[in-house]
Design a protein around this motif. Structure first.
Motif, short mmCIF file in Angstrom:
data_model
loop_
_atom_site.label_atom_id
_atom_site.label_comp_id
_atom_site.label_asym_id
_atom_site.label_seq_id
_atom_site.Cartn_x
_atom_site.Cartn_y
_atom_site.Cartn_z
N LEU A 70 0.86 -1.18 0.00
CA LEU A 70 0.00 0.00 0.00
C LEU A 70 0.89 1.23 0.00
CD1 LEU A 70 -2.82 -0.99 2.53
CD2 LEU A 70 -2.84 -1.12 0.04
N LEU A 71 0.69 2.07 -0.98
CA LEU A 71 1.46 3.30 -1.11
C LEU A 71 0.88 4.36 -0.18
CD1 LEU A 71 1.73 3.18 -4.99
CD2 LEU A 71 3.49 2.53 -3.33
N SER A 72 1.42 5.56 -0.19
CA SER A 72 0.92 6.61 0.68
C SER A 72 -0.58 6.78 0.46
CB SER A 72 1.65 7.93 0.41
OG SER A 72 1.38 8.37 -0.90
N GLY A 73 -1.29 6.99 1.54
CA GLY A 73 -2.73 7.13 1.47
C GLY A 73 -3.46 5.81 1.38
N GLY A 74 -2.74 4.69 1.34
CA GLY A 74 -3.37 3.39 1.27
C GLY A 74 -3.72 2.95 -0.14
N CYS A 92 -7.13 5.57 -4.45
CA CYS A 92 -7.33 5.62 -2.99
C CYS A 92 -6.44 6.68 -2.36
CB CYS A 92 -6.95 4.28 -2.35
SG CYS A 92 -8.10 2.95 -2.69
N TYR A 93 -7.04 7.47 -1.51
CA TYR A 93 -6.32 8.40 -0.65
C TYR A 93 -6.62 8.01 0.79
CZ TYR A 93 -5.18 11.18 -4.71
OH TYR A 93 -4.67 11.59 -5.92
N ALA A 113 -9.40 -5.82 -4.87
CA ALA A 113 -9.17 -6.74 -3.75
C ALA A 113 -8.13 -6.19 -2.77
CB ALA A 113 -8.72 -8.11 -4.28
N ALA A 114 -7.21 -5.37 -3.25
CA ALA A 114 -6.16 -4.82 -2.40
C ALA A 114 -6.54 -3.48 -1.77
CB ALA A 114 -4.88 -4.66 -3.21
N MET A 115 -7.68 -2.91 -2.16
CA MET A 115 -8.10 -1.64 -1.56
C MET A 115 -8.35 -1.87 -0.07
SD MET A 115 -10.68 -0.23 -4.56
CE MET A 115 -11.00 1.41 -3.91
N PRO A 116 -7.82 -1.00 0.78
CA PRO A 116 -7.94 -1.24 2.22
C PRO A 116 -9.33 -0.89 2.78
CG PRO A 116 -6.72 0.78 1.81
CD PRO A 116 -6.99 0.16 0.47
N GLY A 117 -9.77 -1.72 3.72
CA GLY A 117 -10.96 -1.44 4.52
C GLY A 117 -12.21 -1.14 3.72
N TRP A 118 -12.92 -0.09 4.12
CA TRP A 118 -14.19 0.30 3.52
C TRP A 118 -14.05 0.67 2.05
CZ3 TRP A 118 -14.47 5.13 1.42
CH2 TRP A 118 -13.51 6.06 1.83
#
Length: 156
Positions: free
Chosen positions: A27-31, A97-98, A49-54
């Motif tokens: 995960l890069l900066s900001g997720g 994603c941020y 699938a790799a996007m974090p959380g919500w």
């Protein structure tokens, strides 16, 4: 010298752990997930699938709505972001994603009516920021995607 059985199991466990770690995207900066550049649904699904959380559910929802609005949409992951477009017209949308939101970029968003709310330094780009718990106005999003798909896309 031959390794002992305990030595082999320790080495196997290390190799398995390394394999699992390699399978987990960074995960890069900001997720934002770091996903290798690729074309088609596979890399986009790996990104989602790799996007974090919500944010993962937001990615699934965006992908489903885009597919609904533009059947047969072309997909790719470039610069660690999913891109959507038409083979003969270029890319019309991407998201990223941020830390606190998912940013949807409409590359010709200034031509959409009504325009997406987020301004850009780039003249034609408009953004839609989705924060945790924000409802997605599906009807409006579908309309924007349909409109965007009819405009000349970006060749990237």
């Amino acid at each position: 010298m031959t390794p002992t059985k305990a030595g082999n199991s320790g080495k196997v466990a290390q190799e398995r752990a390394a394999s699992r770690a390699a399978a987990q995207p960074v995960l890069l900066s900001g997720g934002n997930p770091q996903i290798p550049k690729g074309y088609g649904d596979g890399p986009v699904q790996a990104y989602i699938a790799a996007m974090p959380g919500w944010k993962r559910e937001v990615g699934r929802k965006l992908n489903a709505l885009i597919e609904q609005a533009v059947p047969g949409v072309a997909k790719a992951v470039k610069w660690n972001s999913p891109f959507y477009g038409l083979d003969d017209q270029g890319w019309f949308l991407s998201y990223h994603c941020y830390t606190k939101y998912v940013k949807v970029a409409f590359f010709r968003g200034s031509f959409l009516r009504p325009m997406p709310p987020g301004e850009s330094k780039q003249e034609n780009v408009r953004y839609l920021d989705i924060h945790e718990g924000d409802p997605i106005d599906e009807a409006q999003f579908l309309d924007w995607v349909r409109q965007a798909s009819l405009l000349p896309g970006e060749k990237m």
